[in-house]
Design a protein around this motif. Structure first.
Motif, PDB file in Angstrom:
ATOM      1  N   HIS A  62       0.843  -1.196   0.000  1.00 33.06           N
ATOM      2  CA  HIS A  62       0.000   0.000   0.000  1.00 33.06           C
ATOM      3  C   HIS A  62       0.876   1.243   0.000  1.00 33.06           C
ATOM      4  O   HIS A  62       1.830   1.332   0.791  1.00 33.06           O
ATOM      5  CB  HIS A  62      -0.882   0.074   1.255  1.00 33.06           C
ATOM      6  CG  HIS A  62      -1.783  -1.096   1.457  1.00 33.06           C
ATOM      7  ND1 HIS A  62      -2.561  -1.631   0.463  1.00 33.06           N
ATOM      8  CD2 HIS A  62      -2.033  -1.843   2.573  1.00 33.06           C
ATOM      9  CE1 HIS A  62      -3.260  -2.644   0.950  1.00 33.06           C
ATOM     10  NE2 HIS A  62      -2.948  -2.794   2.234  1.00 33.06           N
ATOM     11  N   VAL A  63       0.559   2.197  -0.839  1.00 32.94           N
ATOM     12  CA  VAL A  63       1.162   3.523  -0.771  1.00 32.94           C
ATOM     13  C   VAL A  63       0.090   4.469  -0.249  1.00 32.94           C
ATOM     14  O   VAL A  63      -0.996   4.577  -0.838  1.00 32.94           O
ATOM     15  CB  VAL A  63       1.672   3.994  -2.146  1.00 32.94           C
ATOM     16  CG1 VAL A  63       2.227   5.419  -2.042  1.00 32.94           C
ATOM     17  CG2 VAL A  63       2.741   3.052  -2.674  1.00 32.94           C
ATOM     18  N   SER A  98       3.995   7.527   2.488  1.00 38.90           N
ATOM     19  CA  SER A  98       4.514   6.393   3.255  1.00 38.90           C
ATOM     20  C   SER A  98       3.991   5.087   2.647  1.00 38.90           C
ATOM     21  O   SER A  98       2.946   5.052   1.995  1.00 38.90           O
ATOM     22  CB  SER A  98       4.119   6.500   4.731  1.00 38.90           C
ATOM     23  OG  SER A  98       2.711   6.465   4.871  1.00 38.90           O
ATOM     24  N   ILE A  99       4.741   4.019   2.898  1.00 42.38           N
ATOM     25  CA  ILE A  99       4.457   2.741   2.241  1.00 42.38           C
ATOM     26  C   ILE A  99       4.386   1.645   3.289  1.00 42.38           C
ATOM     27  O   ILE A  99       5.230   1.563   4.189  1.00 42.38           O
ATOM     28  CB  ILE A  99       5.559   2.396   1.218  1.00 42.38           C
ATOM     29  CG1 ILE A  99       5.759   3.543   0.228  1.00 42.38           C
ATOM     30  CG2 ILE A  99       5.229   1.102   0.478  1.00 42.38           C
ATOM     31  CD1 ILE A  99       7.100   3.498  -0.480  1.00 42.38           C
ATOM     32  N   GLN A 100       3.372   0.814   3.142  1.00 42.03           N
ATOM     33  CA  GLN A 100       3.237  -0.340   4.031  1.00 42.03           C
ATOM     34  C   GLN A 100       3.252  -1.598   3.180  1.00 42.03           C
ATOM     35  O   GLN A 100       2.565  -1.684   2.165  1.00 42.03           O
ATOM     36  CB  GLN A 100       1.918  -0.255   4.807  1.00 42.03           C
ATOM     37  CG  GLN A 100       1.765  -1.332   5.868  1.00 42.03           C
ATOM     38  CD  GLN A 100       0.414  -1.263   6.546  1.00 42.03           C
ATOM     39  OE1 GLN A 100      -0.557  -1.843   6.070  1.00 42.03           O
ATOM     40  NE2 GLN A 100       0.340  -0.521   7.651  1.00 42.03           N
ATOM     41  N   ILE A 121      14.136  -3.566  -0.360  1.00 42.27           N
ATOM     42  CA  ILE A 121      13.640  -3.818  -1.716  1.00 42.27           C
ATOM     43  C   ILE A 121      12.551  -2.818  -2.083  1.00 42.27           C
ATOM     44  O   ILE A 121      12.552  -2.243  -3.173  1.00 42.27           O
ATOM     45  CB  ILE A 121      13.131  -5.268  -1.840  1.00 42.27           C
ATOM     46  CG1 ILE A 121      14.316  -6.238  -1.750  1.00 42.27           C
ATOM     47  CG2 ILE A 121      12.358  -5.481  -3.144  1.00 42.27           C
ATOM     48  CD1 ILE A 121      13.916  -7.675  -1.485  1.00 42.27           C
ATOM     49  N   VAL A 122      11.623  -2.588  -1.162  1.00 47.70           N
ATOM     50  CA  VAL A 122      10.543  -1.625  -1.415  1.00 47.70           C
ATOM     51  C   VAL A 122      11.123  -0.230  -1.621  1.00 47.70           C
ATOM     52  O   VAL A 122      10.746   0.484  -2.568  1.00 47.70           O
ATOM     53  CB  VAL A 122       9.531  -1.629  -0.257  1.00 47.70           C
ATOM     54  CG1 VAL A 122       8.494  -0.520  -0.447  1.00 47.70           C
ATOM     55  CG2 VAL A 122       8.831  -2.979  -0.152  1.00 47.70           C
ATOM     56  N   ALA A 123      12.044   0.168  -0.739  1.00 50.78           N
ATOM     57  CA  ALA A 123      12.642   1.502  -0.858  1.00 50.78           C
ATOM     58  C   ALA A 123      13.404   1.644  -2.170  1.00 50.78           C
ATOM     59  O   ALA A 123      13.343   2.693  -2.834  1.00 50.78           O
ATOM     60  CB  ALA A 123      13.578   1.752   0.329  1.00 50.78           C
ATOM     61  N   THR A 124      14.116   0.604  -2.562  1.00 53.06           N
ATOM     62  CA  THR A 124      14.875   0.649  -3.815  1.00 53.06           C
ATOM     63  C   THR A 124      13.944   0.754  -5.017  1.00 53.06           C
ATOM     64  O   THR A 124      14.197   1.525  -5.950  1.00 53.06           O
ATOM     65  CB  THR A 124      15.753  -0.608  -3.943  1.00 53.06           C
ATOM     66  OG1 THR A 124      16.683  -0.637  -2.855  1.00 53.06           O
ATOM     67  CG2 THR A 124      16.528  -0.605  -5.255  1.00 53.06           C
ATOM     68  N   GLU A 125      12.872  -0.018  -5.012  1.00 48.59           N
ATOM     69  CA  GLU A 125      11.947  -0.007  -6.145  1.00 48.59           C
ATOM     70  C   GLU A 125      11.303   1.369  -6.338  1.00 48.59           C
ATOM     71  O   GLU A 125      11.184   1.856  -7.459  1.00 48.59           O
ATOM     72  CB  GLU A 125      10.862  -1.071  -5.952  1.00 48.59           C
ATOM     73  CG  GLU A 125      11.347  -2.492  -6.121  1.00 48.59           C
ATOM     74  CD  GLU A 125      11.889  -2.749  -7.523  1.00 48.59           C
ATOM     75  OE1 GLU A 125      11.260  -2.318  -8.512  1.00 48.59           O
ATOM     76  OE2 GLU A 125      12.962  -3.372  -7.627  1.00 48.59           O
ATOM     77  N   VAL A 148       9.130   3.261   4.641  1.00 49.28           N
ATOM     78  CA  VAL A 148       8.611   1.897   4.465  1.00 49.28           C
ATOM     79  C   VAL A 148       8.393   1.232   5.821  1.00 49.28           C
ATOM     80  O   VAL A 148       9.248   1.314   6.709  1.00 49.28           O
ATOM     81  CB  VAL A 148       9.583   1.045   3.634  1.00 49.28           C
ATOM     82  CG1 VAL A 148       9.015  -0.348   3.407  1.00 49.28           C
ATOM     83  CG2 VAL A 148       9.897   1.721   2.305  1.00 49.28           C
ATOM     84  N   ASP A 149       7.260   0.564   5.965  1.00 53.31           N
ATOM     85  CA  ASP A 149       6.989  -0.211   7.167  1.00 53.31           C
ATOM     86  C   ASP A 149       6.495  -1.593   6.755  1.00 53.31           C
ATOM     87  O   ASP A 149       5.655  -1.720   5.862  1.00 53.31           O
ATOM     88  CB  ASP A 149       5.932   0.467   8.041  1.00 53.31           C
ATOM     89  CG  ASP A 149       5.765  -0.230   9.377  1.00 53.31           C
ATOM     90  OD1 ASP A 149       6.780  -0.517  10.028  1.00 53.31           O
ATOM     91  OD2 ASP A 149       4.610  -0.512   9.765  1.00 53.31           O
ATOM     92  N   ILE A 150       7.039  -2.632   7.400  1.00 51.31           N
ATOM     93  CA  ILE A 150       6.605  -4.001   7.152  1.00 51.31           C
ATOM     94  C   ILE A 150       5.733  -4.437   8.321  1.00 51.31           C
ATOM     95  O   ILE A 150       6.151  -4.359   9.476  1.00 51.31           O
ATOM     96  CB  ILE A 150       7.806  -4.962   7.016  1.00 51.31           C
ATOM     97  CG1 ILE A 150       8.821  -4.423   6.017  1.00 51.31           C
ATOM     98  CG2 ILE A 150       7.317  -6.354   6.610  1.00 51.31           C
ATOM     99  CD1 ILE A 150       8.310  -4.277   4.603  1.00 51.31           C
TER     100      ILE A 150
END
Length: 787
Positions: free
Chosen positions: A473-474, A479-481, A500-504, A512-514
C-alpha cells in the motif's frame, strides 16, 4: 545469462540491479527494540481481560496402549476451568503436516516419551502447570524402538526408501585402484530458540478465531486450527509479528500448541495462552534428525574418485513430519562439492519411539554433506596427500556442466575461485607447514587444520512451496506499508524486504513499514524455510511495487507527454528527461486522479522440477557456495580442544545487506560448530530425553568463538534472476562448520603422521576425542582400532 556472467567476472553488475550503498547499510529493523527490550513477542502482547492459561500432561513411557486416564485430581486442582482429551476434538485429530501420524493429543496409543496426552485450562500459568501433573495415566507398555539399528532390524520406516543413481557404480568400484568403506554416526540437535513454543488464541464473533503464534508457517497453523475445530479456513486469522528464533523448530511443530489453545478457547469462549516451559519444550518437540551413514568409495593413487555407494539412514522419530523431504535433502547433498562419476545414493527414513524429528537449519543437507567430507578425508589419508589437494581435484568443474547424482547440471560453480582466494588469504599452506613442525615438537598438544567447501542447493524440494505473495500500500502522505508471507525470526527478512521496497520506489527506507505476517492479508503462504525467505517474498514484493510504479509512471508520463518506460524512480522523486516531480507530490496527484495505490504481488520460482520416481531433475534454482578454514588445538591427555582461528569466504551473490549477511554467516557457523562438537542429545534406556536443559545440553558460548574470526563475502552476481541477483544466506553457512570437525580429525590423525583417518563420530565431544586418541595410540601399538 551471458551478460550476467560477464558482469560477474568483471565484478560489475548491471545498473538496474544495484542496491544503493545507502540502502545496503540499513541496520536490522528491530535492532533497537530488541536491544532495549521493547520488541513485542507473543508473550508480550497485552493480555485480554478474560485470558486463561493452558498446559499439557505428558506420557512417561515411550510406547504403549492407553488403558485408563483418571483426571479427577486434575479437575479438583486449584483454578482449573477445563480439561480435554483426544475424544473432545470436534474436527481432525491428526495434524500431520504432510502425512498422517501426528495426533493432537494421544489417541489410544503412546508413541514417544513426553507425548501430550491431555490439556488443562486454568486461571494462571502456575495453576495450569501444577494441575497437569496430577493425572493418573495407566498405560500398557509395549516394546519400544529407540535406535536406527533396532528400527532397521524390525523393518520400521515412516516412509519408503528412496534411491538416486548415475552410471554403473558396481562395475566402477570393481575397476577402482583402491576401495574404502566407512561409517559415520551423526547426532541430532536441539533448536534451543530463545523464545519457546507459545500461542495465544482469542475467540471472536461466532466461530471466528484470532491466533497469535510463534510460527514459521502461519498458513499451516491457520489450516490445522480450522481442521481441528471443524470450521472453514476463512474463519481463522493467524498473526505473527516476530519470533525469538525458529531454526526450523517452528516450521511444523508450532501448530500443535495453537490448535490446543484454539480448542480450549472455542470450548470456553475465552482467550487462551499456551506457553511451554523450557524443559518440557525440549522433551516434547522434535530435533535435527540423527543419522547413521555408510559409504564405499573407489579412487586412484592420486585420490581421484571413480565411484561412490552411499547409504543414509535418518532417525525420524515416531511419525513422518517432514522426514521424507529431509532425507531427500540429505541425499541431494551427499556429493557436496564433488563430482562422483558413478554413484548410488540410498535414503532410509527409520521409525523410532522418539519425538518426531523435524526441520532444522540445513534441512538434512548437513547430515548428507558431512558424509562427502568424511569420504574425502579418508581418501586423502589413504593416498598420503593433503586433504585440500584431494578435495580440489574432485571438485565439480567450473562452468562445464558436470552432472550431480540427481542429474542436475552444475553450470555456475565458482568454488575453484573461492577456494583459491581463501587458500591465499588464510595462508593455508604456510600454516600447514608450521602446524606440522609444531606437532613434531609437541607431545601433548596437537594442532589440526582443514579447509572444506560448501555447495548448497536453494529452493524447497517440494515444488509447490516455491511461491510467495505480497501486498503493498502507498498512502497519500507517501509512506508505504508492505506485507508478505515470510516470517521474521531475527534473520533480517523484514529489513531486506524494506530495502527492496525503498529501492523499487526510490525513496528513503524510513518511508517503508513491514507489518505483521497475517493470513488475512497474504493467503496460502509457504513456510519461511529453505533459505528462501528473501528469494521468494522479495520477488513477490517487487512484483507488487512494479504494478504500482507502472501506474504512477503512466500517470506522470501522460502529464509531461513522455514515455512511461523512461520514468526513473530515485532520490524521492520521479524523473523523466528534464521533468521531475517529488514522490510525495506524485502520490497526492495520483490519488486525486483516482489511481490505485495498492497492489498484490506474486512470484513462483522458475526452472525447477524433480521426478522422485526416477531420482532425476532440477530441484534447485541455483547453488550457494562457500569455504572455510578452521584451525584447532587438542589436548591428547584430556580430549579438550580449542578453536584457534577461522577464515571464511562465502558466496552471497550481489548482497542486499552485507552486514546482515555477515551476521548470518557468523551465527550459522557457530551453530554448526555446536552441532558437530558440543551439542549431544542423550536418551536413557526407556526413551526419556535426559539432555533436557542447559545444565545437560551444551550450546556454544562466547568463549567458544575463535579469537581470530575472519569472514569475507564473495560478492558476485547470481547468474539466475533472483532478487537483485543476490543469494540466500540462511542455511548454507551452517555447513561451513564442518571444517571444525575435519580439523579435529586432522589433529588426531597427526598422531599417525596423517596416515590414519580417525573415525570420529559427531558431535566430537572431548570424551569422544580422548577415546579416539587413546584407541588410535593403541592401534599404532598394534592394539584395538578406534570406533
Amino acid at each position: 545469462m551471458r551478460k550476467l556472467i560477464e558482469a560477474r567476472d568483471s565484478k560489475q553488475l548491471p545498473s538496474d540491479h544495484i542496491v544503493s550503498t545507502k540502502v545496503k547499510n540499513t541496520p536490522h529493523e528491530s535492532a533497537v527494540r530488541q536491544v532495549s527490550g521493547t520488541a513485542r513477542y507473543v508473550d508480550d502482547i497485552p493480555e485480554p481481560a478474560n485470558l486463561q492459561h493452558a498446559a499439557v500432561g505428558m506420557s512417561e513411557v515411550a510406547s504403549g496402549k492407553l488403558v485408563n486416564i483418571d483426571l479427577s485430581a486434575v479437575w479438583q486442582s486449584e483454578g482449573v476451568c477445563d480439561v480435554i482429551l483426544a475424544k473432545d476434538v470436534p474436527g481432525h485429530i491428526d495434524i500431520g503436516p504432510v502425512f498422517k501420524g501426528d495426533p493432537l493429543l494421544a489417541d489410544g496409543e503412546i508413541k514417544f516419551y513426553g507425548q501430550a496426552v491431555f490439556a488443562v485450562l486454568a486461571k494462571t500459568v502456575q495453576q495450569a502447570r501444577v494441575a497437569a501433573t496430577k493425572a493418573k495415566i495407566e498405560i500398557q507398555q509395549t516394546p519400544s524402538i529407540l535406535t536406527i539399528k533396532s528400527a532397521k532390524k524390525q523393518n520400521a520406516y515412516v516412509r519408503p526408501p528412496h534411491f538416486m543413481k548415475r552410471g554403473d557404480t558396481k562395475t566402477a568400484l570393481q575397476d577402482s585402484e583402491h576401495i574404502l568403506t566407512g561409517s559415520l554416526t551423526v547426532g541430532g540437535q536441539e533448536h534451543l530458540y530463545l523464545e519457546g513454543q507459545v500461542s495465544m488464541v482469542m475467540p471472536e464473533e461466532e466461530d471466528r478465531m484470532l491466533v497469535f503464534s510463534s510460527s514459521q508457517h502461519p498458513s499451516e497453523v491457520q489450516k490445522l486450527v480450522a481442521e481441528v475445530l471443524g470450521i472453514k479456513l476463512h474463519k481463522v486469522v493467524v498473526d505473527m509479528r516476530r519470533m525469538g528464533g525458529g531454526f526450523g523448530g517452528k516450521e511444523t511443530q508450532a501448530a500443535q500448541w495453537s490448535c490446543i489453545a484454539a480448542l480450549l478457547a472455542a470450548r470456553n469462549r475465552c482467550a487462551v495462552k499456551l506457553r511451554l516451559p523450557r524443559q518440557q519444550d525440549m522433551i516434547i518437540t522434535g530435533k535435527r534428525h540423527p543419522f547413521e551413514n555408510e559409504f564405499t568409495v573407489g579412487f586412484n593413487a592420486q585420490g581421484k574418485i571413480s565411484a561412490t555407494d552411499i547409504n543414509l539412514q535418518g532417525n525420524c522419530g515416531h511419525s513422518p513430519d517432514l522426514s521424507d523431504a529431509i532425507v531427500d535433502r540429505a541425499m541431494f547433498h551427499a556429493d557436496n562439492a564433488y563430482y562422483y562419476p558413478h554413484c548410488e545414493i540410498s535414503g532410509h527414513r527409520m521409525q523410532t519411539n522418539q519425538v518426531s524429528h523435524t526441520a532444522y537449519r540445513g534441512f538434512g543437507g548437513p547430515q548428507g554433506m558431512i558424509v562427502a567430507e568424511a569420504i574425502l578425508d579418508a581418501v586423502a589419508r589413504k593416498v598420503g596427500l593433503d586433504p585440500l589437494t584431494v578435495r580440489k581435484q574432485n571438485l565439480y568443474s567450473d562452468f562445464t556442466g558436470d552432472m550431480t547424482p540427481y542429474h542436475m547440471q552444475v553450470h555456475d560453480n565458482i568454488l575453484p575461485e573461492i577456494i583459491a582466494k581463501l587458500e591465499e588469504s588464510s595462508d593455508y599452506w604456510l600454516r600447514r607447514e608450521k602446524i606440522k613442525q609444531f606437532n613434531e615438537g609437541s607431545p601433548v598438544i596437537k594442532k589440526g587444520l582443514a579447509l572444506t567447501p560448501v555447495k548448497f542447493g536453494i529452493s524447497f524440494t517440494a515444488k509447490h512451496l516455491n511461491q510467495a505473495g505480497a501486498l503493498v500500500h502507498v498512502y497519500t502522505d507517501g509512506s508505504i506499508q508492505a506485507n508478505h508471507g515470510g516470517t521474521e525470526m531475527g534473520q533480517g527478512l523484514h529489513t531486506k524486504i524494506s530495502q527492496i521496497v525503498a529501492t523499487e520506489f526510490g525513496v528513503s527506507i524510513d518511508e517503508v513499514d513491514i507489518t505483521s505476517t497475517r493470513t488475512d492479508k497474504v493467503p496460502n503462504t509457504s513456510p519461511t524455510a529453505a533459505s528462501s525467505g528473501t528469494d521468494l517474498n522479495g520477488k513477490a514484493v517487487q512484483n507488487a511495487c512494479i504494478s504500482i510504479k507502472k501506474r504512477l509512471a503512466e500517470f506522470f508520463a501522460k502529464k509531461v507527454h513522455g514515455q512511461a518506460e523512461d520514468v526513473v524512480f530515485m532520490n524521492n522523486k520521479l524523473q523523466l528527461g528534464e521533468h521531475a516531480i517529488s514522490w510525495f507530490e506524485v502520490v497526492q496527484q495520483a490519488y486525486f486522479d483516482r489511481i490505485s495505490l495498492s497492489a498484490n504481488g506474486f512470484y513462483k520460482t522458475p526452472k525447477i522440477h524433480y521426478d522422485r520416481e526416477t531420482g532425476q531433475g532440477r530441484p534447485f534454482f541455483y547453488f550457494a557456495y562457500g569455504a572455510s578454514v578452521s584451525e584447532v588445538s587438542i589436548d591428547t591427555l584430556t580430549g579438550e580442544y580449542k578453536l584457534d582461528r577461522v577464515d571464511i569466504l562465502h558466496d552471497v551473490g550481489a548482497s542486499i545487506n552485507p552486514a546482515i549477511d555477515k551476521g548470518q554467516i557468523e551465527g550459522g557457523f557457530i551453530q554448526g560448530m555446536g552441532w558437530l562438537t558440543t551439542e549431544e542429545l542423550l536418551w536413557q534406556d526407556q526413551g526419556r530425553l535426559i539432555s533436557n536443559n542447559l545444565a545437560t545440553y551444551k550450546i556454544p558460548a562466547i568463549g567458544d568463538t575463535p579469537k581470530i574470526f575472519n569472514v569475507d563475502l564473495f560478492e558476485q552476481a547470481n547468474i539466475e534472476n533472483s532478487i537483485y541477483h543476490s543469494k540466500a544466506v540462511g542455511e548454507p553457512p551452517f555447513m561451513l562448520a564442518i571444517s571444525v570437525w575435519c580439523a579435529i580429525k586432522d589433529a588426531i590423525s597427526s598422531l599417525s603422521e596423517g596416515k590414519i583417518d580417525p573415525p570420529l563420530s559427531c558431535p566430537a565431544t572431548p570424551e569422544k576425542v580422548l577415546r579416539c586418541v587413546i584407541e588410535m595410540q593403541n592401534e599404532l601399538d598394534g592394539g584395538v582400532k578406534c570406533k
